[in-house]
Design an enzyme around this catalytic site. Structure first.
Site, PDB file in Angstrom:
ATOM      1  N   CYS A  99       0.833  -1.196   0.000  1.00 27.93           N
ATOM      2  CA  CYS A  99       0.000   0.000   0.000  1.00 27.93           C
ATOM      3  C   CYS A  99       0.873   1.254   0.000  1.00 27.93           C
ATOM      4  O   CYS A  99       0.590   2.217  -0.696  1.00 27.93           O
ATOM      5  CB  CYS A  99      -0.910  -0.006   1.223  1.00 27.93           C
ATOM      6  SG  CYS A  99      -1.934   1.472   1.356  1.00 27.93           S
ATOM      7  N   CYS A 196      -4.600  -1.490   6.551  1.00 27.54           N
ATOM      8  CA  CYS A 196      -4.714  -0.074   6.267  1.00 27.54           C
ATOM      9  C   CYS A 196      -5.822   0.181   5.238  1.00 27.54           C
ATOM     10  O   CYS A 196      -5.843  -0.447   4.183  1.00 27.54           O
ATOM     11  CB  CYS A 196      -3.369   0.387   5.706  1.00 27.54           C
ATOM     12  SG  CYS A 196      -3.176   2.142   5.712  1.00 27.54           S
TER      13      CYS A 196
END
Length: 358
Positions: A99, A196
């Site tokens: 990410c 996340c």
RNA sequence: UGGGGUGUCGCCAAGCGGUAAGGCACGGGAUUUUGAUUCCCGCAUUCGUAGGUUCGAAUCCUGCCACCCCAG
């Protein structure tokens, strides 16, 4: 002339304080909220809305402009698809590592720079040093307990250009204190955990929504079938909970996942004896080096999962991969996770654990 | 249907007349920007079952039931 810093704001305390600090330091600060996962809960509410509302409150208080961007498509294509593919392959991926490289320091950073930013900042607990000869060094945070360099090991050095990490030297308790003292709306917010952008949720149910579960046998090293698993992807090496295996005659101890046999859909476990979990070395691919051009062979420290202290290792580079030998055998090193290398306060890079050598 | 043995929480397992240890599993929580690990808390008014003896039994006695082993 004031420099402009765009801060990636999540709606949590850390990024709120990061924005506050930059403003204090005299930057022209802009808040940028990022939405990467579009999903509403059972009541139709979206927790992302609440987060953005917090961003708005904080920015209003700091008197800075704020915007929001949506990278959900990129997230799905570059991070989530990998996440599912890895689980399907029987490995244990770390989506948050990707990410950072694929979203936060990729499209997000580009977007921020396109807004006219001189700098891009985040609330990560880590440090950065832009050297006079044009290199960018990734450093561990002063607060060792919160250091997040592990998640940044795959970020390309070039992606760190123009980046600021305002929380580098500030311990977490201090961050909270700053938030409280300045009346930031996020001051009392609990630290976020879980993947996340996707957040905390029932892991099994979540995965079930994407990958079909294939139950199979749970077997010991001796070949004895002791139970049934609900699908290999729900287990990871070293795991103990969720096996639903009780005591046995004449032995005590807990059951641990030791190996997965994807071909035959068998989960191998060990009772009491954790020695099968200890390995001596691993092969790492997808190497990324930050601010450091390594020799073909060197010693350094490394972590094999996020919550672990650094271990002494010897690294031998061989083409695109590296063989990492442990000074002391390591418990439950797991394929799909990252081996991240450190030299003093510097995080010099890392790679994916491809194979574990027992 | 001769002999012997065993039946205590989902699984192991203490207890041997004085009012149900512990471990594992499981549930909840803490920690944690992966998944785990780790830590904390909870978890049998009841001891196969029906009677009996006793002030009092899971512990002693009897019947029955179930399972295991050895003989047939």
């Amino acid at each position: 002339m004031k420099k402009t810093a765009v801060v990636g704001m999540s709606g949590g305390v850390d990024s709120s304080v990061a924005a506050y600090l930059l403003k204090q330091q005299g930057y022209n600060v802009i808040g940028l909220y990022m939405l990467n996962w579009e999903e509403t809960d059972s009541r139709g509410a979206c927790s992302a809305d609440a987060d953005f509302a917090d961003v708005q409150r904080v920015c209003a208080l700091l008197d800075i402009p704020y915007y929001s961007v949506n990278f959900a498509k990129q997230y799905t294509e570059r991070v989530f698809s990998y996440f599912l593919a890895e689980y399907k392959a029987g490995r244990t991926p770390n989506p948050d590592v990707l990410c950072n490289r694929e979203i936060k320091f990729g499209p997000f950073r580009d977007y921020a720079l396109s807004m006219g930013a001189d700098f891009v900042a985040t609330g990560h607990y880590c440090g950065i040093e832009h050297t006079s000869d044009g290199r960018h060094l990734l450093l561990k945070a002063a607060d060792a307990g919160k250091d997040q360099t592990y998640f940044l090991n795959q970020v390309r050095e070039s992606q760190l250009e123009n980046v600021l990490f305002p929380l580098a030297e500030i311990p977490k308790p201090e961050v909270r204190k700053i938030a409280v003292q300045n009346g930031l709306a996020t001051a009392g917010k609990k630290d976020s955990t879980g993947i996340c952008f996707i957040g905390e949720r029932n892991f099994r149910k979540f995965l079930q929504g994407y990958l079909p579960a294939q139950p199979g046998k749970i077997v010991t090293a001796d070949g004895e079938t002791v139970g049934e698993h609900i699908g290999l992807m729900y287990y990871t090496i070293g795991q103990r909970r969720g096996l639903d295996l009780g005591g046995r005659r004449g032995e005590d101890g807990r059951w641990f996942v030791v190996r997965k046999d994807l071909q035959n859909n068998i989960l191998y476990v060990s009772h009491g004896d954790e020695s099968p979990l200890y390995s001596e070395a691993c092969i790492v691919s997808g190497l990324n080096w930050i601010g450091h051009m390594p020799a073909t062979s060197f010693k350094c420290t490394a972590k094999f999962r996020y919550r672990q202290s650094e271990q002494s290792v010897s690294v031998k580079l061989k083409g695109d991969t590296a063989r990492v030998e442990f000074d002391e055998s390591q418990r439950a090193v797991t394929e799909g996770q990252y081996a991240v290398f450190y030299s003093g306060r510097q995080c010099i890079g890392g790679g994916v654990i491809e194979k574990v050598v027992y």
